[in-house]
Design an enzyme around this catalytic site. Structure first.
Site, PDB file in Angstrom:
ATOM      1  N   CYS A 300      24.438  68.699   3.519  1.00  6.51           N
ATOM      2  CA  CYS A 300      23.002  68.957   3.334  1.00  6.51           C
ATOM      3  C   CYS A 300      22.301  69.337   4.637  1.00  6.51           C
ATOM      4  O   CYS A 300      21.557  70.321   4.699  1.00  6.51           O
ATOM      5  CB  CYS A 300      22.336  67.753   2.683  1.00  6.51           C
ATOM      6  SG  CYS A 300      22.320  66.247   3.676  1.00  6.51           S
ATOM      7  N   HIS A 348      19.443  62.381   2.936  1.00  6.23           N
ATOM      8  CA  HIS A 348      19.583  63.695   2.307  1.00  6.23           C
ATOM      9  C   HIS A 348      18.401  64.576   2.695  1.00  6.23           C
ATOM     10  O   HIS A 348      17.293  64.079   2.908  1.00  6.23           O
ATOM     11  CB  HIS A 348      19.652  63.570   0.780  1.00  6.23           C
ATOM     12  CG  HIS A 348      20.060  64.837   0.095  1.00  6.23           C
ATOM     13  ND1 HIS A 348      21.334  65.361   0.169  1.00  6.23           N
ATOM     14  CD2 HIS A 348      19.349  65.717  -0.667  1.00  6.23           C
ATOM     15  CE1 HIS A 348      21.398  66.479  -0.529  1.00  6.23           C
ATOM     16  NE2 HIS A 348      20.200  66.727  -1.034  1.00  6.23           N
ATOM     17  N   HIS A 360      19.450  73.094  -1.765  1.00  5.75           N
ATOM     18  CA  HIS A 360      20.158  72.044  -1.030  1.00  5.75           C
ATOM     19  C   HIS A 360      21.645  72.042  -1.361  1.00  5.75           C
ATOM     20  O   HIS A 360      22.086  72.655  -2.330  1.00  5.75           O
ATOM     21  CB  HIS A 360      19.547  70.670  -1.332  1.00  5.75           C
ATOM     22  CG  HIS A 360      19.848  70.149  -2.717  1.00  5.75           C
ATOM     23  ND1 HIS A 360      20.055  68.817  -2.992  1.00  5.75           N
ATOM     24  CD2 HIS A 360      19.969  70.783  -3.918  1.00  5.75           C
ATOM     25  CE1 HIS A 360      20.284  68.649  -4.279  1.00  5.75           C
ATOM     26  NE2 HIS A 360      20.242  69.823  -4.863  1.00  5.75           N
TER      27      HIS A 360
END
Length: 386
Positions: A300, A348, A360
């Site tokens: 990510c 994240h 993402h």
């Protein structure tokens, strides 16, 4: 006979009311309810979670899920989903620790290499200074052991004596400078050696942290995959449906929040933000790989950091460092190109692209994709080009 018939009817009505009044097990698992489907036998009594041949309930119980296994139905499957999500979040946190350690290893290894070069150059300089000192000693020996001052006094030529005074002073200063420089180089060499030892120990500690994080990542991903594989295909499909439903509910709830409703109408990306979005969206379909920073796979923060690097703005490598170091903006002020940080541990990160959407790299086993920006728990928003 009429009394028996009335009693049976009354009993049937009581049972029916009890069934209609009971809450739907799936809805109780979420804060936001979803429309209840038409009543059917499967809705009243959901089918059990089926396990593949050779798999026991203890396989799932070992993952920390209480009550999983046959007979638990959708409620059990929801617990499986939440446990899998928890395992992948732990893997994401470990990935952040791995990426940070990896960056530090590269930096510290470079520092150790620079110090090693300083040590080599210092030793070469000391050798050269010692050679100069040796040449001066040999010159004195060749002068029959008499110092230059004595030889000038014995020369008998006053002009020669006066001319030599300046050379003597120059020679004395050169000798003094030589000794001073030699001493300084020796002290520097000791400092380089001590610094090199300190940096080397720090490098070893960082490598140990990196190795520990790598083991933790593999452990959590392995546990999540084992749990997923313990389900038959039909239940894995239902699990994916539950995932999508949970994300949709969260997104719908977020779209209705004041912070989203207050977002500026027509607020566009900056020039650099548009470039970052272009890079990130061009990676859609590529796989998530922990530690990946392109060009073929990303995690990510690897995706977001490389996207902004492509836009000409280097940013920290990990989501936690991005959250800690980049300027924060209110969710209501979010604009395309900003980075959304998720979960309480900032494990994240995604890039906002506008209209309530983000791009993402979700987690291992999935590809880079577009999703609802509110489909996960938002911690905050940062702006690389604030």
């Amino acid at each position: 006979m009429n009394r028996r018939r009335c009693a049976a009817v009354a009993t049937t009505l009581v049972c029916a009311l009890a069934v209609l009044a009971s809450p739907d097990p799936l809805n109780r698992a979420y804060a936001a309810p979803v429309p209840t489907p038409a009543a059917s036998p499967s809705a009243v009594a959901p089918p059990p979670v089926e396990l593949p041949p050779g798999t026991t309930e203890s396989d799932i119980a070992g993952s920390g899920i209480a009550g999983s296994g046959a007979g638990s139905g959708e409620q059990s499957l929801e617990k499986v989903r939440l446990e899998i999500a928890r395992l992948y979040r732990k893997a994401a946190s470990a990935t952040d620790a791995y990426n940070l350690a990896d960056e530090q290893v590269k930096k510290q290894a470079s520092e150790v290499a620079d110090l090693a070069g300083d040590i080599v150059r210092g030793r070469q300089r000391i050798d050269a200074l010692r050679a100069q000192a040796g040449a001066a000693a040999r010159a004195q020996y060749m002068g029959a052991g008499l110092p230059p001052e004595a030889r000038l006094l014995l020369a008998g030529d006053p002009q020669l004596f006066l001319d030599g005074v300046g050379r003597i002073k120059q020679g004395q200063k050169a000798t003094s400078d030589l000794i001073l420089e030699l001493t300084r180089e020796q002290e520097d060499l000791k400092t380089y050696a001590a610094d090199s030892h300190t940096h080397w120990e720090r490098l070893k500690e960082t490598r140990d942290r990196k190795e520990k994080a790598e083991k933790e990542i593999k452990k959590q991903i392995s546990a999540a995959k084992k749990l997923e594989k313990s389900l038959v295909k039909k239940d894995r499909e239902r699990l994916a449906a539950l995932d999508r439903a949970a994300a949709a509910r969260a997104q719908t709830a977020w779209l209705g929040t004041e912070s989203f409703q207050l977002q500026g109408v027509g607020l566009g990306a900056s020039e650099q933000g548009a470039k970052a979005i272009g890079f990130a969206t061009a990676q859609i379909g590529k796989p998530y790989v922990w530690g990946g920073a392109g060009p073929n796979s990303f995690d990510c923060s690897g995706l977001t950091s490389q996207a902004w690097l492509a836009a000409g703005r280097p940013i920290p490598r990990t989501s936690q460092e991005q959250w800690r170091l980049l300027p924060k903006v209110a969710v209501a002020d979010m604009r395309p190109g900003d980075l959304i940080i998720y979960f309480a541990d900032a494990s994240h990160v995604a890039m906002y692209v506008g209209d309530g959407r983000m791009v993402h790299a979700p987690r291992p086993g999935r590809n880079i994709t577009m999703a609802g920006a509110g489909s996960m728990q938002i911690l905050g928003v940062v702006r690389p080009d604030a």
